[in-house]
Motif scaffolding. Structure first.
Motif, PDB file in Angstrom:
ATOM      1  N   ASN A   1      16.470   9.452   9.400  1.00  0.00           N
ATOM      2  CA  ASN A   1      15.937   8.145   9.321  1.00  0.00           C
ATOM      3  C   ASN A   1      14.377   8.087   9.741  1.00  0.00           C
ATOM      4  OD1 ASN A   1      17.519   8.352  11.804  1.00  0.00           O
ATOM      5  ND2 ASN A   1      16.336   6.280  12.367  1.00  0.00           N
ATOM      6  N   ARG A   2      14.017   9.095  10.336  1.00  0.00           N
ATOM      7  CA  ARG A   2      12.478   8.821  10.827  1.00  0.00           C
ATOM      8  C   ARG A   2      12.108  10.205  11.589  1.00  0.00           C
ATOM      9  NH1 ARG A   2      12.683   7.932  16.886  1.00  0.00           N
ATOM     10  NH2 ARG A   2      14.602   7.306  17.623  1.00  0.00           N
TER      11      ARG A   2
ATOM     12  N   ILE B   1      10.868  13.909  12.205  1.00  0.00           N
ATOM     13  CA  ILE B   1      10.752  15.347  11.462  1.00  0.00           C
ATOM     14  C   ILE B   1      11.827  15.264  10.563  1.00  0.00           C
ATOM     15  CG2 ILE B   1      11.038  17.993  11.819  1.00  0.00           C
ATOM     16  CD1 ILE B   1       9.877  17.348  14.703  1.00  0.00           C
TER      17      ILE B   1
ATOM     18  N   ARG C   1      22.661   7.679  12.434  1.00  0.00           N
ATOM     19  CA  ARG C   1      23.632   7.149  13.197  1.00  0.00           C
ATOM     20  C   ARG C   1      23.802   5.478  12.962  1.00  0.00           C
ATOM     21  NH1 ARG C   1      21.772   7.642  19.495  1.00  0.00           N
ATOM     22  NH2 ARG C   1      19.548   7.227  19.295  1.00  0.00           N
TER      23      ARG C   1
ATOM     24  N   ASP D   1      26.881   9.778  13.197  1.00  0.00           N
ATOM     25  CA  ASP D   1      26.416   9.790  14.423  1.00  0.00           C
ATOM     26  C   ASP D   1      27.138  11.125  15.094  1.00  0.00           C
ATOM     27  OD1 ASP D   1      26.525   9.900  17.386  1.00  0.00           O
ATOM     28  OD2 ASP D   1      26.777   7.530  17.264  1.00  0.00           O
TER      29      ASP D   1
ATOM     30  N   ASN E   1      19.250  18.500  13.031  1.00  0.00           N
ATOM     31  CA  ASN E   1      17.727  17.896  13.480  1.00  0.00           C
ATOM     32  C   ASN E   1      17.771  16.927  14.538  1.00  0.00           C
ATOM     33  OD1 ASN E   1      14.692  17.091  13.000  1.00  0.00           O
ATOM     34  ND2 ASN E   1      15.956  15.227  12.805  1.00  0.00           N
TER      35      ASN E   1
ATOM     36  N   SER F   1      15.317  23.250  17.191  1.00  0.00           N
ATOM     37  CA  SER F   1      15.302  23.650  18.543  1.00  0.00           C
ATOM     38  C   SER F   1      13.706  23.363  19.205  1.00  0.00           C
ATOM     39  CB  SER F   1      15.673  25.106  18.939  1.00  0.00           C
ATOM     40  OG  SER F   1      16.124  25.238  20.233  1.00  0.00           O
TER      41      SER F   1
ATOM     42  N   TYR G   1      16.622  18.280  28.633  1.00  0.00           N
ATOM     43  CA  TYR G   1      16.123  18.703  27.249  1.00  0.00           C
ATOM     44  C   TYR G   1      16.125  20.111  27.287  1.00  0.00           C
ATOM     45  CZ  TYR G   1      13.212  18.632  22.940  1.00  0.00           C
ATOM     46  OH  TYR G   1      12.787  18.857  21.597  1.00  0.00           O
TER      47      TYR G   1
ATOM     48  N   LYS H   1      18.162  22.706  24.717  1.00  0.00           N
ATOM     49  CA  LYS H   1      17.615  23.618  23.717  1.00  0.00           C
ATOM     50  C   LYS H   1      17.863  25.044  24.142  1.00  0.00           C
ATOM     51  CE  LYS H   1      15.965  20.107  20.986  1.00  0.00           C
ATOM     52  NZ  LYS H   1      16.569  20.024  19.899  1.00  0.00           N
TER      53      LYS H   1
ATOM     54  N   GLY I   1       7.146  23.117  16.643  1.00  0.00           N
ATOM     55  CA  GLY I   1       5.695  22.910  17.185  1.00  0.00           C
ATOM     56  C   GLY I   1       5.894  21.413  17.880  1.00  0.00           C
TER      57      GLY I   1
ATOM     58  N   VAL J   1       4.837  17.892  17.720  1.00  0.00           N
ATOM     59  CA  VAL J   1       4.714  17.195  16.224  1.00  0.00           C
ATOM     60  C   VAL J   1       4.658  15.742  16.746  1.00  0.00           C
ATOM     61  CG1 VAL J   1       5.873  16.470  14.124  1.00  0.00           C
ATOM     62  CG2 VAL J   1       6.153  18.672  15.184  1.00  0.00           C
TER      63      VAL J   1
ATOM     64  N   SER K   1       5.682  12.417  16.386  1.00  0.00           N
ATOM     65  CA  SER K   1       6.665  11.626  15.885  1.00  0.00           C
ATOM     66  C   SER K   1       6.829  10.526  17.522  1.00  0.00           C
ATOM     67  CB  SER K   1       7.968  12.433  15.881  1.00  0.00           C
ATOM     68  OG  SER K   1       8.323  13.153  17.104  1.00  0.00           O
TER      69      SER K   1
HETATM   70  N1  NAP Z   1       8.314  15.951  18.102  1.00  0.00           N
HETATM   71  C1  NAP Z   1       8.352  17.213  18.596  1.00  0.00           C
HETATM   72  O1  NAP Z   1       7.021  17.401  19.224  1.00  0.00           O
HETATM   73  C2  NAP Z   1       9.323  18.028  18.821  1.00  0.00           C
HETATM   74  C3  NAP Z   1       9.128  19.458  19.310  1.00  0.00           C
HETATM   75  C4  NAP Z   1      10.003  20.530  19.400  1.00  0.00           C
HETATM   76  C5  NAP Z   1      11.535  20.138  18.845  1.00  0.00           C
HETATM   77  N2  NAP Z   1      11.701  18.897  18.255  1.00  0.00           N
HETATM   78  C6  NAP Z   1      12.919  18.695  17.810  1.00  0.00           C
HETATM   79  O2  NAP Z   1      12.808  18.033  16.590  1.00  0.00           O
HETATM   80  C7  NAP Z   1      13.890  17.170  16.303  1.00  0.00           C
HETATM   81  C8  NAP Z   1      13.464  15.932  15.743  1.00  0.00           C
HETATM   82  O3  NAP Z   1      12.761  15.435  16.602  1.00  0.00           O
HETATM   83  P1  NAP Z   1      11.603  14.239  16.408  1.00  0.00           P
HETATM   84  O4  NAP Z   1      10.278  14.610  17.003  1.00  0.00           O
HETATM   85  O5  NAP Z   1      11.571  13.745  14.839  1.00  0.00           O
HETATM   86  O6  NAP Z   1      12.033  12.891  17.373  1.00  0.00           O
HETATM   87  P2  NAP Z   1      12.680  11.417  16.910  1.00  0.00           P
HETATM   88  O7  NAP Z   1      11.319  10.860  16.139  1.00  0.00           O
HETATM   89  O8  NAP Z   1      12.840  10.696  18.150  1.00  0.00           O
HETATM   90  O9  NAP Z   1      13.685  11.265  16.063  1.00  0.00           O
HETATM   91  C9  NAP Z   1      15.080  11.626  16.384  1.00  0.00           C
HETATM   92  C10 NAP Z   1      16.244  11.423  15.472  1.00  0.00           C
HETATM   93  O10 NAP Z   1      17.206  11.808  16.003  1.00  0.00           O
HETATM   94  C11 NAP Z   1      18.444  10.690  15.728  1.00  0.00           C
HETATM   95  N3  NAP Z   1      19.229  11.045  16.911  1.00  0.00           N
HETATM   96  C12 NAP Z   1      19.459  10.635  18.128  1.00  0.00           C
HETATM   97  N4  NAP Z   1      20.792  10.673  18.517  1.00  0.00           N
HETATM   98  C13 NAP Z   1      21.490  10.885  17.466  1.00  0.00           C
HETATM   99  C14 NAP Z   1      22.903  10.801  17.248  1.00  0.00           C
HETATM  100  N5  NAP Z   1      23.820  10.824  18.284  1.00  0.00           N
HETATM  101  N6  NAP Z   1      23.428  11.092  16.072  1.00  0.00           N
HETATM  102  C15 NAP Z   1      22.638  11.104  14.814  1.00  0.00           C
HETATM  103  N7  NAP Z   1      21.247  11.162  15.048  1.00  0.00           N
HETATM  104  C16 NAP Z   1      20.712  10.809  16.291  1.00  0.00           C
HETATM  105  C17 NAP Z   1      17.358   9.639  15.958  1.00  0.00           C
HETATM  106  O11 NAP Z   1      18.207   8.440  15.409  1.00  0.00           O
HETATM  107  P3  NAP Z   1      17.791   6.847  15.988  1.00  0.00           P
HETATM  108  O12 NAP Z   1      16.608   6.378  14.846  1.00  0.00           O
HETATM  109  O13 NAP Z   1      18.899   6.255  15.512  1.00  0.00           O
HETATM  110  O14 NAP Z   1      17.487   6.864  17.357  1.00  0.00           O
HETATM  111  C18 NAP Z   1      16.505   9.826  14.985  1.00  0.00           C
HETATM  112  O15 NAP Z   1      16.744   9.784  13.833  1.00  0.00           O
HETATM  113  C19 NAP Z   1      14.729  17.064  17.692  1.00  0.00           C
HETATM  114  O16 NAP Z   1      15.689  17.945  17.621  1.00  0.00           O
HETATM  115  C20 NAP Z   1      13.823  17.457  18.738  1.00  0.00           C
HETATM  116  O17 NAP Z   1      14.321  18.057  19.971  1.00  0.00           O
HETATM  117  C21 NAP Z   1      10.639  17.750  18.357  1.00  0.00           C
END
Ligand code: NAP
Length: 247
Positions: A28-29, A31, A51, A76, A103, A155, A171, A175, A202, A204, A206
């Motif tokens: 929904n938001r 990456i 979720r 979820d 993701n 990851s 975290y 990972k 990387g 990102v 968000s």
């Molecule tokens: N951003 C970075 O710099 C970065 C770097 C390395 C890795 N990552 C990885 O990339 C992935 C996406 O991260 P992001 O930056 O896009 O984070 P984000 O904007 O915080 O988005 C996280 C997403 O996961 C969902 N989520 C959390 N708990 C859940 C559950 N129990 N069931 C289903 N969905 C759930 C959230 O839903 P809600 O909207 O309902 O909360 C949201 O859609 C993650 O695995 C993160 O660890 C991110």
């Protein structure tokens, strides 16, 4: 991309379906949303999951306006009922799943490990690791129906022993476990048409990465989308910027 004709059922009508089917968690938001958008641009039928249904349907509606083939289903990853429901739905509607992008993820604790609240670590593991494993277990029957199924785990290098540092214990542990799970399952899938790889998107911009992060969501989504669509890919590897890197 392999074009195959399959029958799929939507709104109680069986239709001819010649596109690959992908499912993205936490779409929904951030990456996950961008991976969904780019997979749609790459001619996949994408099941956008979230979720929270309201947030997910809002995201789906935005992507439908761009003419992409996006379906929606609630998921979820910590809820076994929700996992079983979506596995059943994929089986009924498509009969097959070609790509699963794990993701959904959370970063709850930013304290040093010595001050960590174990409940925060447990909560993080439930979403970032156990949810991934339970979803894969439920979806294997439909992944096995694909001639070239791909699981892509989003990851982080924060889970690499070679990059390990202080803080963020939940975290980092989650990972690192996800990276281990990727390799374990790559061995268990050795005699199936299922590959499984981990991707570091990387740092990102968000909600999780914050506004000062280095990459846009489009850059963060790129390697996962490439792994979903590329001709031949390996299994059990850790990728960054479309390259296998040590972890
Ligand atoms: N951003 C970075 O710099 C970065 C770097 C390395 C890795 N990552 C990885 O990339 C992935 C996406 O991260 P992001 O930056 O896009 O984070 P984000 O904007 O915080 O988005 C996280 C997403 O996961 C969902 N989520 C959390 N708990 C859940 C559950 N129990 N069931 C289903 N969905 C759930 C959230 O839903 P809600 O909207 O309902 O909360 C949201 O859609 C993650 O695995 C993160 O660890 C991110």
């Amino acid at each position: 991309m392999n074009i195959r004709i399959r029958n799929f059922k939507f709104n109680n009508l069986f239709m001819e379906h010649n596109k690959k089917v992908a499912l993205v968690t936490g779409a929904n938001r951030g990456i996950g949303y961008e991976i969904t958008r780019q997979l749609g641009e790459n001619n996949f039928t994408v099941v956008l999951t979230s979720r929270n249904s309201e947030k997910g349907i809002e995201a789906q509606e935005k992507l439908l306006l761009s003419g992409l083939d996006i379906k929606y289903h609630q998921l979820d990853v910590t809820n076994e009922y929700s996992i079983n429901k979506i596995a059943e739905w994929i089986g009924k509607v498509f009969g097959v799943l070609d790509v699963l992008v794990n993701n959904a993820g959370v970063l709850i604790d930013r304290n040093p490990a010595l001050q960590a609240d174990i409940n925060d670590i447990r909560k993080t593991m439930e979403i970032n690791v156990y949810g991934v494993l339970k979803l894969i277990q439920a979806l294997v029957p439909v992944l096995e129906k694909s001639s070239d199924a791909r699981i892509i785990n989003i990851s982080s290098d924060m889970g690499c022993l070679s990059e390990m540092g202080p803080g963020f214990p939940g975290y980092r542990l989650s990972k690192a476990s996800l990276n281990a799970l990727t390799v374990i399952l790559s061995h268990e899938f050795m005699h199936k048409n299922i590959s499984i790889n981990a991707v570091n998107p990387g740092w990102v911009k968000s909600d999780m990465g914050g506004a000062n992060a280095r990459f846009t969501v489009a850059q963060g989504a790129d390697t996962a989308v490439w792994l979903a669509a590329a001709k031949n890919i390996p299994t059990g590897k850790f990728f960054y910027n479309r390259k296998i890197v040590p972890c």
